[in-house]
Write a protein that holds these residues in place. Structure first.
Motif, PDB file in Angstrom:
ATOM      1  N   UNK A  23       0.677  -1.171  -0.087  1.00  0.00           N
ATOM      2  CA  UNK A  23       0.060  -0.031   0.013  1.00  0.00           C
ATOM      3  C   UNK A  23       1.051   1.226   0.130  1.00  0.00           C
ATOM      4  N   UNK A  24       1.914   1.343   0.780  1.00  0.00           N
ATOM      5  CA  UNK A  24       2.665   2.363   0.926  1.00  0.00           C
ATOM      6  C   UNK A  24       3.274   2.402  -0.317  1.00  0.00           C
ATOM      7  N   UNK A  25       3.892   1.604  -1.016  1.00  0.00           N
ATOM      8  CA  UNK A  25       4.505   1.825  -2.214  1.00  0.00           C
ATOM      9  C   UNK A  25       3.388   2.518  -3.265  1.00  0.00           C
ATOM     10  N   UNK A  26       2.358   1.827  -3.356  1.00  0.00           N
ATOM     11  CA  UNK A  26       1.489   2.337  -4.385  1.00  0.00           C
ATOM     12  C   UNK A  26       1.004   3.862  -4.158  1.00  0.00           C
ATOM     13  N   UNK A  27       1.029   4.089  -2.599  1.00  0.00           N
ATOM     14  CA  UNK A  27       0.812   5.541  -2.278  1.00  0.00           C
ATOM     15  C   UNK A  27       1.860   6.480  -2.950  1.00  0.00           C
ATOM     16  N   UNK A  28       3.132   5.661  -2.905  1.00  0.00           N
ATOM     17  CA  UNK A  28       4.259   6.694  -3.127  1.00  0.00           C
ATOM     18  C   UNK A  28       4.387   6.994  -4.659  1.00  0.00           C
ATOM     19  N   UNK A  29       4.418   5.785  -5.348  1.00  0.00           N
ATOM     20  CA  UNK A  29       4.290   6.173  -6.808  1.00  0.00           C
ATOM     21  C   UNK A  29       2.975   5.807  -7.560  1.00  0.00           C
ATOM     22  N   UNK A  30       2.258   6.696  -7.319  1.00  0.00           N
ATOM     23  CA  UNK A  30       0.721   6.782  -7.960  1.00  0.00           C
ATOM     24  C   UNK A  30       0.979   6.629  -9.532  1.00  0.00           C
ATOM     25  N   UNK A  31       0.082   5.805 -10.069  1.00  0.00           N
ATOM     26  CA  UNK A  31       0.125   5.910 -11.558  1.00  0.00           C
ATOM     27  C   UNK A  31      -0.768   7.029 -11.983  1.00  0.00           C
ATOM     28  N   UNK A  32      -0.193   7.625 -12.875  1.00  0.00           N
ATOM     29  CA  UNK A  32      -0.882   8.761 -13.524  1.00  0.00           C
ATOM     30  C   UNK A  32      -1.044   8.655 -14.881  1.00  0.00           C
ATOM     31  N   UNK A  33      -2.384   8.646 -15.450  1.00  0.00           N
ATOM     32  CA  UNK A  33      -2.566   8.464 -16.569  1.00  0.00           C
ATOM     33  C   UNK A  33      -1.959   9.440 -17.537  1.00  0.00           C
ATOM     34  N   UNK A  34      -1.198   9.162 -18.643  1.00  0.00           N
ATOM     35  CA  UNK A  34      -0.706  10.065 -19.439  1.00  0.00           C
ATOM     36  C   UNK A  34      -1.890  10.541 -20.202  1.00  0.00           C
ATOM     37  N   UNK A  35      -1.405  12.098 -20.653  1.00  0.00           N
ATOM     38  CA  UNK A  35      -2.516  12.400 -21.545  1.00  0.00           C
ATOM     39  C   UNK A  35      -2.075  11.945 -22.956  1.00  0.00           C
ATOM     40  N   UNK A  38      -3.089  14.140 -28.348  1.00  0.00           N
ATOM     41  CA  UNK A  38      -4.445  15.070 -28.824  1.00  0.00           C
ATOM     42  C   UNK A  38      -4.883  15.683 -27.572  1.00  0.00           C
ATOM     43  N   UNK A  39      -4.820  14.966 -26.340  1.00  0.00           N
ATOM     44  CA  UNK A  39      -5.670  15.846 -25.243  1.00  0.00           C
ATOM     45  C   UNK A  39      -4.567  16.797 -24.857  1.00  0.00           C
ATOM     46  N   UNK A  40      -3.076  16.504 -24.919  1.00  0.00           N
ATOM     47  CA  UNK A  40      -2.435  17.427 -24.460  1.00  0.00           C
ATOM     48  C   UNK A  40      -2.340  18.771 -25.305  1.00  0.00           C
ATOM     49  N   UNK A  41      -2.456  18.505 -26.538  1.00  0.00           N
ATOM     50  CA  UNK A  41      -2.484  19.672 -27.749  1.00  0.00           C
ATOM     51  C   UNK A  41      -3.345  19.626 -28.616  1.00  0.00           C
ATOM     52  N   UNK A  42      -4.619  20.009 -28.240  1.00  0.00           N
ATOM     53  CA  UNK A  42      -5.640  19.666 -28.871  1.00  0.00           C
ATOM     54  C   UNK A  42      -5.543  20.622 -30.272  1.00  0.00           C
ATOM     55  N   UNK A  43      -4.848  21.710 -30.230  1.00  0.00           N
ATOM     56  CA  UNK A  43      -5.028  22.437 -31.539  1.00  0.00           C
ATOM     57  C   UNK A  43      -4.083  21.942 -32.491  1.00  0.00           C
ATOM     58  N   UNK A  44      -3.176  21.127 -32.140  1.00  0.00           N
ATOM     59  CA  UNK A  44      -2.371  20.451 -33.138  1.00  0.00           C
ATOM     60  C   UNK A  44      -3.142  19.544 -34.119  1.00  0.00           C
ATOM     61  N   UNK A  45      -4.187  18.999 -33.476  1.00  0.00           N
ATOM     62  CA  UNK A  45      -5.107  18.298 -34.023  1.00  0.00           C
ATOM     63  C   UNK A  45      -6.275  18.607 -34.767  1.00  0.00           C
ATOM     64  N   UNK A  46      -6.656  20.052 -34.569  1.00  0.00           N
ATOM     65  CA  UNK A  46      -7.650  20.471 -35.392  1.00  0.00           C
ATOM     66  C   UNK A  46      -7.543  20.363 -36.868  1.00  0.00           C
ATOM     67  N   UNK A  47      -8.548  20.691 -37.458  1.00  0.00           N
ATOM     68  CA  UNK A  47      -8.525  20.781 -38.911  1.00  0.00           C
ATOM     69  C   UNK A  47      -7.358  21.605 -39.466  1.00  0.00           C
ATOM     70  N   UNK A  48      -6.442  21.047 -40.200  1.00  0.00           N
ATOM     71  CA  UNK A  48      -5.601  21.994 -40.637  1.00  0.00           C
ATOM     72  C   UNK A  48      -5.986  22.440 -41.962  1.00  0.00           C
ATOM     73  N   UNK A  49      -6.874  21.567 -42.885  1.00  0.00           N
ATOM     74  CA  UNK A  49      -7.218  22.235 -43.940  1.00  0.00           C
ATOM     75  C   UNK A  49      -8.519  21.500 -44.313  1.00  0.00           C
ATOM     76  N   UNK A  50      -9.512  22.407 -44.619  1.00  0.00           N
ATOM     77  CA  UNK A  50     -10.872  22.002 -44.977  1.00  0.00           C
ATOM     78  C   UNK A  50     -10.799  21.002 -45.909  1.00  0.00           C
ATOM     79  N   UNK A  51     -10.076  21.322 -47.000  1.00  0.00           N
ATOM     80  CA  UNK A  51     -10.183  20.715 -48.327  1.00  0.00           C
ATOM     81  C   UNK A  51     -10.052  19.038 -48.213  1.00  0.00           C
ATOM     82  N   UNK A  52      -8.761  18.846 -47.147  1.00  0.00           N
ATOM     83  CA  UNK A  52      -8.165  17.778 -46.629  1.00  0.00           C
ATOM     84  C   UNK A  52      -9.095  16.799 -46.073  1.00  0.00           C
ATOM     85  N   UNK A  53      -9.615  17.608 -45.086  1.00  0.00           N
ATOM     86  CA  UNK A  53     -10.926  17.000 -44.346  1.00  0.00           C
ATOM     87  C   UNK A  53     -11.831  16.575 -45.085  1.00  0.00           C
TER      88      UNK A  53
END
Lengths: 1261, 383
Positions: A23-35, A38-53
């Motif tokens: 338990x102790x160990x678990x509390x110490x290094x708790x697992x954090x879900x990586x983003x 796309x979640x971290x940088x949503x802008x990069x995944x927005x439509x770049x080009x309408x035509x392409x989309x």
């Protein structure tokens, strides 16, 4: 060593998974879900080009829509027939072993000798039929048409065999089943690397042949003559979950794979003539679409037949019922393989089979059928008949006067020996036709009479009253003749009687089977009761025994005995029928009730009646009831007096009865059962009776015919036969529509009337009733209604309008109403905003599924016996098909390894015609296909050989004949063959013999059209020469032989070789000379050519490949017609080449010298200036002055010449010297150079020597 | 009845049904004893003409008629269609020839375009007007689109002179669709045509008045067109059709006696109008999704559908349709399931109530159900 290592090993650290530490160990290094990115940088995944989309979207949609198939109605029945699994492969690749292993896998049984199809229950909803396919092309073709799954075994050591390719090609033409490849003999390859390589290569090749991603199984070897268990298991799983797409041919044709056959020919006949045509019974599951009774069928390899009789049997290999668990137990894993001898021999105990019970015992075969259909008589009858003498048959024959009454024995007939011999075969056609009997009279005419069980009971209630009549029976043989005539009338009468009691039953008919003095009236019922009372002891047993006895007596004793016998038999018959009668009194009651209703109805009903009467009588009123009685009595009177009068009375009576019958018929239309009977059963026979009657008239009484033919009478005796053929229905008597009471009857048919769902009104009324009568309970809903209804609610209800579904309004109903309202709102919303339904594809799909649902639901609840009548033998039923006139070779040369398929043919498909096909020579076929050479085609169910004519579709849609089918190109072709649906694929072979080195599939293609005439044309040139030329007119000879020939071509265009065009005008004289006009004068040396197209005459030859009928050694060696090349080869004929066609040197070719262009003067004048030939005066050549030399000059001249020569000589000499000098100089230089080189070489050598010495000494050191 | 594998019938009645079904199924048919006992035995002129017409429409038909004309053997060929012309004898109307064509036309190789000449209206056969009112909507329903489907009467011809001209065009189909038609709807309008030929134009108005008077008891949306035709023979009549809100059409007609016809009394225009109206009311009384004239056509198309369940609600069957059903069984082996049709709203109600009120929707209806035979147009080809 190992010991040392063990010793060295340390105890490894074990992590804690629970407890405090963890338990102790678990509390110490708790697992954090990586983003995610796309979640971290949503802008990069927005439509770049309408035509392409947009493009991306379009692409996905494209891919999606490509996957769409045209939706088809899913016609798979609730209980589908077994799936056909065919095991295909070259010889000795392990087909049988695989089959055995699979069967063992599914059933835990080991079949030693597998022959013919084996059916197994493998799952809750799946059965499989395994078939092993041998290497005969015939066999492969047949199987390709019916197999659902193909297990294709490939020998890895050998590679893919030709058979496999051939089979795939055949499959492709007939609609591909699912193909699963199995790579076998992998254990033979020792080397691991070569194994992998081989696998890869074969898989690649296999996928090229089929489709990318086709599944290939690997069998790694044998253990004790069996494949590895888990490999088989995997394969088995794959097979049992596989899904199939319906194939066009199979979803439009019924078919049966025969898994059992019987020869039911009379053994005596076979003994007398071993090669006589056989009666054969074939069994199997119906597949495809429903089979119709007496459908035309084709048995590939055997020929066209018509099903003589068809019935369904209990499923020999049924799916388990109400299964709750996941898998089947051993008891439910049934196997059915009659041809392998499984039935009853080896696996008796643990499975249920249909017992073969001696295949040649007809009774036994029949008795099985009998089990399935309940009808007592009938089924056995036709067979028993075979063994009976004519007399016996006569004795057995029965006639039913009233459809509801019992049968009258036929004794009356042979009292008069010249009468018709009547043989009756009672039979239930299990297909769904009503029970009927067949009567054959001495003219050989077959008459059929339908018998209805449901009507047999009718007069049960009348029996009691009539019993006294029976005592007075005395037989009058003279009357018997008339029985037949009367039958129909009486049957009419009885119908009428049954439905509305116009004539009181007691008075009506009294007669017995040829006993009563009254020829008019037969009352069978009278006897019935007596018999019932007296002969209770005589039951079923006596039925069987006694008639036989009677029959025996009959022929011996003429008068007295026969009477007695007749009586006895009559009685027996009655018992028989009475037993049937007593079964169902309920329907009679129903009829009565109906009548009552009619009576109670108001005027309009009455009027209807009038109308109906009018149909027959032409406006005769309904008072005919009284008349009838009178006439009836008249009839009876007359019978006592002399014959003529009697006849006359009968006549009238008959007419009267007929009228009544017809009139009643229209009344009875409302009773559906009557209608059914009228349309599909009885009247046919009635009609025939009429015909019979007529014929009789022809013999003796002419006056009747004329009488009957009164113009006004619509439904006279001849009505059905020779009446005017019109579809227009004119009600003979119109209802008085001016009358308001009549008008009321159709009030609601108009929009102005009450609407169909008149809930508002009815509700209102109901509520009123509620108020009147207080509480009541709706039995349907089970909801209680109380008297105190909310007035307001009612009003609301009324306001709600017409569409509202009626529902009881109570306290709780308020809630329901709310729900209802919400639901409707939601529907409205959905329909407005969801575009679900708007898609055409989805709409279509929905429609199809709706139809499929309806198909399943429509006949769901019906009894199978009845259901079969309406929809035929649906797929999944196990049927028995009886055929007569089967070729005996089918039996004698039967080979279970050849599949027997009964393929149903649709209408039209039994006919022959010209088929236009698109055909392509197979790229692997080594030979050229020549026009008119025969090909063996596999088209539809059939395999046949037919000469084929190739043609090319030209740009103007003309079909021009070709001499050879082109390679690599589709060409059109025509052949004479069985009419087949458009778009049906086929394969063509030239040779079906076994073991040919090359690829056997010659071509494949598809049907384009069928017709009764050919359209292929061939170019034809007529050549003639002018006989006489008059300016632009010329007489041409040698083109035709007669004036009629010319006449056919009047107006046709002709042409000379030089290109002068002309037209044929008229023949001249008798020898084919004709006059033609040309656009210019032709010359006598010209050749006149007439170019035409002639339709090609195609040979109407089509020969089915009867491979099933051949002895086993010839089965794969059938050839049929030979090709021209083959014939030439066999006969050693060599075509002599045409000398004109030789290639030779061109010896004399005149050079072409064009003449100068001359433009006529007139033309010159009219030409524009720049085109006019310019007249330029030729420039004069400069004239040289003649030089005359004097002697001095001559001398000078010669001197100069000499000088010149000398000079030239000297120059030449100098030149030569120069060359010499140069050569010498060069030689010198070369020598010097050489010397230099030598020197240098020497020097080099010296240096090297020196250096070598130096280095040498060094190295030594 | 089958003799030597050939369907054999007796008598000339239902000749058209038999020949048409034979053509569709490709089964040969033999008809014997045609008016064998008649003073004039054998085929009549119009029957011969019909056989000629069928031969014309098809390719490769084989017809054998015995010397007396009392027996015909018909081996059908492939249905061809195309542009044709046919003149019909005046004994029978064009309707006699049109009806079989309606049954055959969708299954030809090429779209049919035929011009028929003869009598357009008579008392025996459904007139061309009636066919247009009753068969055309049915046809439209089955062909899905009405592209290329038309029935034009370019000239009216009454008996005995005839001289009418009718053009019928029909597209071809490979398969039909199964369908369910269980709601006939309610009559919402009545349309019709009053025709006169070589009589005073007021006659038309008299007919119209009389007929309209009858209909106005039920409905106000009644509209008739008047066709005052010039023709070779005098006569007048009315063909009326009732349209329902669900798209079914019921039609009926009546007409005057032809010149030279032997009948007890001559009909007044008013009588004709009233008779037509009453007949239409009778038709409405009989009810169903199609009228009695189109019953055979609908039944045929139900059988020719794919192997799916088709349903229809009809009024009482006419004798002609009953025989047609029987013939359908002979040729296609398709049997119809005949049930009484119960209107859905009436099902739940109590019986007493019904009795009280009495049915006000005419005669009791029948529901006919069948499984199609999976027929495909075998003659239509591909390029």
């Amino acid at each position: 060593m190992a010991d040392v290592e063990d010793f060295d090993k340390k105890k490894s650290h074990s992590q804690r998974h629970s407890g405090r530490k963890a338990q102790k160990k678990e509390a110490k290094n708790k697992h954090v879900q990586d983003l995610t990115a796309q979640q971290r940088n949503p802008k990069a995944f927005a439509f770049q080009s309408v035509v392409k989309a947009q493009r991306r979207f379009v692409r996905t949609q494209d891919i999606k829509s490509k996957k769409h198939h045209i939706p088809v109605v899913d016609r798979t029945p609730v209980e589908p027939p077994p799936v056909v699994v065919a095991v295909v492969g070259g010889p000795k690749v392990g087909k049988t072993t695989l089959l055995r292993c699979l069967i063992k896998n599914y059933t835990n049984q080991r079949l030693s000798d597998i022959q013919g199809p084996v059916t197994i229950v493998v799952g809750k909803k799946r059965r499989l039929t395994f078939i092993e396919v041998n290497n005969d092309v015939n066999c492969m073709i047949d199987i390709a048409k019916v197999a659902d799954i193909v297990l294709m075994i490939i020998d890895a050591t050998f590679g893919i065999e030709m058979e496999v390719f051939e089979f795939l090609e055949i499959c492709r033409a007939h609609g591909s089943p699912r193909v699963m490849g199995i790579l076998n003999h992998l254990d033979m390859l020792r080397d691991n690397k070569s194994l992998r390589k081989k696998k890869k290569a074969l898989k690649h090749r296999f996928q090229v042949e089929l489709y990318p991603g086709a599944k290939l199984f690997y069998f790694s070897g044998l253990i004790r003559e069996e494949y590895l268990k888990n490999e088989i298991k995997n394969l088995g799983r794959f097979i049992s979950v596989m899904k199939f797409r319906p194939l066009t041919w199979r979803t439009s044709h019924p078919y049966v794979i025969v898994d059992r056959y019987e020869d039911i020919t009379n053994p005596e006949r076979i003994r007398e003539e071993p090669k006589c045509d056989r009666d054969v019974v074939l069994y199997g599951y119906v597949r495809g679409i429903p089979f119709q009774q007496s459908q035309a069928v084709h048995i590939p390899g055997c020929g066209d037949f018509k099903i003589k009789d068809m019935s369904f049997l209990p499923d020999p290999c049924p799916l388990p019922e109400h299964l709750k668990k996941r898998s089947l137990n051993a008891k439910e894993r049934l196997t059915y393989a009659p041809m392998s001898g499984v039935g009853g021999v080896m696996y008796d105990k643990d499975a249920v089979y249909i017992d073969l019970g001696g295949s040649h015992h007809p009774n036994k075969v029949k008795s099985q059928v009998k089990e399935s259909d309940d009808e007592e008589e009938g089924v056995l009858q036709p067979l028993l008949d075979l063994q009976k003498t004519t007399n016996e048959k006569q004795a057995q024959s029965r006639i039913q006067l009233f459809s509801h009454s019992k049968f009258i024995a036929n004794e009356t007939k042979y009292a008069n020996e010249e009468m018709d011999t009547v043989e009756i075969t009672d039979r239930t056609s299990s297909e769904g036709l009503p029970l009927f009997e067949t009567v054959t009279d001495n003219t050989g005419r077959v008459r059929r009479r339908a018998l209805f069980n449901d009507n047999l009971e009718n007069n049960v209630d009348e029996l009691e009253s009539d019993d006294d009549d029976e005592d007075g029976e005395t037989s009058e043989e003279g009357e018997e003749e008339d029985i037949e005539e009367e039958e129909e009338e009486t049957s009419d009468e009885e119908e009428e009687e049954e439905v509305n009691d116009i004539i009181p039953p007691k008075k009506k008919f009294k007669n017995d089977s040829g006993v009563e003095s009254d020829s008019e009236d037969y009352d069978l019922d009278s006897d019935l009761l007596d018999i019932q009372q007296q002969n209770l002891a005589l039951k079923v047993d006596s039925e069987v025994k006694e008639p036989a006895a009677a029959r025996k007596i009959m022929p011996l004793s003429k008068n007295k005995d026969s009477d007695i016998a007749q009586k006895i038999q009559g009685i027996l018959e009655k018992i028989n029928t009475s037993q049937q009668n007593t079964k169902m009194p309920s329907t009679t009651n129903k009829c009565k009730i109906l009548e009552d209703d009619d009576d109670e109805d108001d005027d309009d009903d009455e009027e209807e009646e009038n109308k109906d009467k009018g149909l027959s009588n032409g406006g005769k009123s309904s008072s005919s009831v009284v008349q009838d009685k009178g006439e009836e009595s008249e009839g009876t009177d007359s019978s006592t007096s002399d014959e003529d009068e009697d006849e006359k009375g009968k006549e009238e009576y008959r007419m009267e009865m007929f009228k009544q019958a017809t009139s009643n018929f229209y009344k009875n239309q409302s009773t559906v059962s009557f209608l059914r009977k009228y349309i599909y059963g009885e009247i046919k026979e009635e009609e025939e009776n009429r015909l019979e009657e007529e014929e009789e008239d022809f013999g003796g009484l002419f006056q009747r015919t004329s009488k009957v033919r009164k113009p006004g009478e619509l439904y006279s005796v001849h009505a059905v036969m020779d009446d005017t053929d019109t579809s227009r229905y004119i009600p003979p008597v119109l209802q008085e529509w001016g009358d308001s009471e009549v008008r009321v009857t159709v009030m609601d048919c108009f929009v102005t009337g009450d609407w169909k769902d008149r809930d508002a009104q009815t509700l209102l009324k109901m509520d009123d009733e509620d108020n009147l009568y207080g509480d009541f309970e709706d039995l349907e809903n089970g909801s209680k209604f109380s008297a105190q209804t909310d007035q307001k609610q009612q009003e609301e209800e009324n306001k709600e309008g017409k569409d509202e579904v009626q529902e009881p309004k109570k306290e709780k109903s308020a809630k329901e109403k709310l729900l209802e309202k919400k639901r409707r709102l939601k529907e409205m919303f959905d329909s407005e905003y969801d575009d679900k339904g708007s898609d055409h594809f989805d709409n279509l799909k929905a429609e199809m599924s709706q139809q499929a649902q309806l198909n399943r639901a429509e006949f769901e609840g019906l009894d199978d016996q009845l259901r079969v009548q309406y929809e035929g033998f649906r797929p999944g039923l196990y049927v028995r098909m009886e055929f007569s006139n089967f070729p005996c070779e089918f039996i004698t040369n039967f080979d279970a390894s050849y599949p027997v398929i009964v393929g149903g043919l649709l209408e039209n498909e039994t006919n022959m015609g010209f088929i236009r096909v698109r055909i392509k020579v197979h790229r692997w076929y080594p030979k050229i296909l020549k026009n008119r050479d025969p090909l063996i085609l596999s088209l539809g169910w059939r395999r046949f050989q037919s000469p084929i004519y190739y043609a090319k579709r030209e740009d103007n849609f003309r079909l021009r004949s070709l001499k050879y089918a082109r390679k690599y190109l589709h060409v059109e072709a025509m052949l004479w063959g069985p009419v087949t649906q458009v778009n049906t694929g086929f394969v063509a072979l030239q040779n079906i013999t076994d073991r040919v080195p090359e690829f056997r599939i010659a071509a494949n293609g598809v049907v384009l059209e069928t017709d009764k005439s050919s359209k292929i044309v061939k170019k034809l040139k007529f050549i003639g020469t002018p006989e006489k030329i008059l300016k632009k007119t010329a007489f041409i000879k040698d083109m035709f032989n007669s004036e009629t020939e010319v006449a056919k071509f009047v107006g046709a265009k002709v042409q000379t070789q030089s290109g002068i065009r002309g037209i044929i005008k008229k023949f001249k004289g008798r020898n084919g000379l004709y006059r033609a006009t040309f656009e210019d004068m032709i010359k006598m040396s010209d050749v006149v050519v007439l170019k035409t197209w002639v339709p090609l005459e195609l040979a109407k030859h089509c020969f089915p490949v009867r491979s099933l009928l051949l002895p086993s050694n010839e089965k794969a060696a059938w050839q049929g017609m030979r090709t021209v090349a083959q014939i030439k080869k066999d006969k050693g004929i060599k075509a002599l080449p045409n000398p004109d066609s030789f290639y030779t040197d061109i010896t004399s070719r005149r050079e072409y010298i064009p003449l100068p262009l001359r433009v006529p003067k007139d033309l010159q004048k009219s030409l524009p200036y720049h085109l006019k030939p310019k007249v330029t005066p030729k420039a004069q050549k400069e004239q040289r002055v003649v030089v005359v030399k004097n002697p001095e000059e001559v001398q000078m001249d010669t001197f100069m010449k000499r000088l010149k020569v000398m000079m030239e000589d000297r120059i030449e000499k100098e030149e030569r010297d120069k060359v010499k000098k140069k050569q010498k100089f060069q030689k010198d230089i070369a020598e010097r150079e050489h010397m230099r080189l030598v020197r240098e070489k020497r020097k080099k050598a010296a240096i090297c020597k020196y250096k070598g010495k130096k280095s040498g000494s060094k190295s030594v050191v | 009845m089958e003799v030597n594998g050939i369907l054999t019938y007796d008598g000339c009645n239902f000749l058209r049904q038999r020949l048409v079904l034979s053509m569709l199924t490709g089964k040969p048919v033999r008809i014997r004893n045609i008016r064998a006992k008649d003073a004039q035995p054998g085929l009549r002129e119009y029957e011969v003409s019909l056989i000629r017409l069928l031969d014309c429409v098809s390719n490769g038909s084989h017809i054998e008629v015995n010397i007396s004309g009392t027996s015909v053997l018909f081996k059908p060929g492939v249905l061809l269609g195309g542009i044709l012309e046919h003149s019909c004898p005046n004994q029978r109307g064009i309707g006699y020839f049109l009806e079989p064509l309606f049954m055959l036309a969708p299954f030809c190789k090429n779209p049919l375009d035929i011009t028929l000449k003869g009598v357009t209206n008579n008392k025996i056969d459904p007139s061309v007007d009636m066919i247009r009112y009753s068969l055309m909507p049915v046809m439209k329903k089955f062909l899905v689109t009405d592209e290329g489907l038309s029935l034009k009467m370019t000239r009216r011809g009454l008996p005995p002179g005839g001289g009418g001209v009718v053009q019928f065009t029909c597209p071809v189909r490979r398969t039909l669709r199964a369908f369910q038609w269980e709601d006939s709807g309610k009559v919402q309008r009545i349309r019709g045509v009053v025709f006169t030929s070589r009589v005073a134009p007021t006659v038309a108005n008299r007919i119209l008045e009389a007929a309209k008077g009858e209909f106005l008891n039920f409905l106000t949306d009644v509209y008739f067109t008047i066709d005052n035709a010039k023709g070779s023979s005098p006569g007048y009549g009315l063909c009326a059709a009732a349209e329902t809100n669900k798209g079914s059409h019921l039609s009926a007609e009546a007409m005057s006696n032809a010149r030279g016809e032997e009948t007890p009394e001559n009909k007044l225009p008013e009588d004709v109008g009233r008779e037509a109206a009453w007949r239409l009311l009778e038709e409405v009384y009989r009810g169903g999704c199609v009228d009695s004239t189109s019953q055979p056509l609908v039944l045929l198309f139900m059988v020719l559908a794919p192997t799916d369940v088709s349903k229809i609600v009809l009024g009482p069957l006419t004798p002609y349709s009953m025989h047609f059903l029987r013939h359908l069984r002979d040729f296609f082996q398709t049997k119809f399931k005949i049930d009484e049709h119960q209107e859905s709203s009436l099902v739940g109600e109590d019986e007493e109530e019904e009795e009280e009120e009495g049915p006000r929707t005419g005669a009791s209806k029948l529901k006919l159900t069948c499984v199609g035979s999976g027929y495909t147009n075998i003659s239509k080809g591909q390029v």
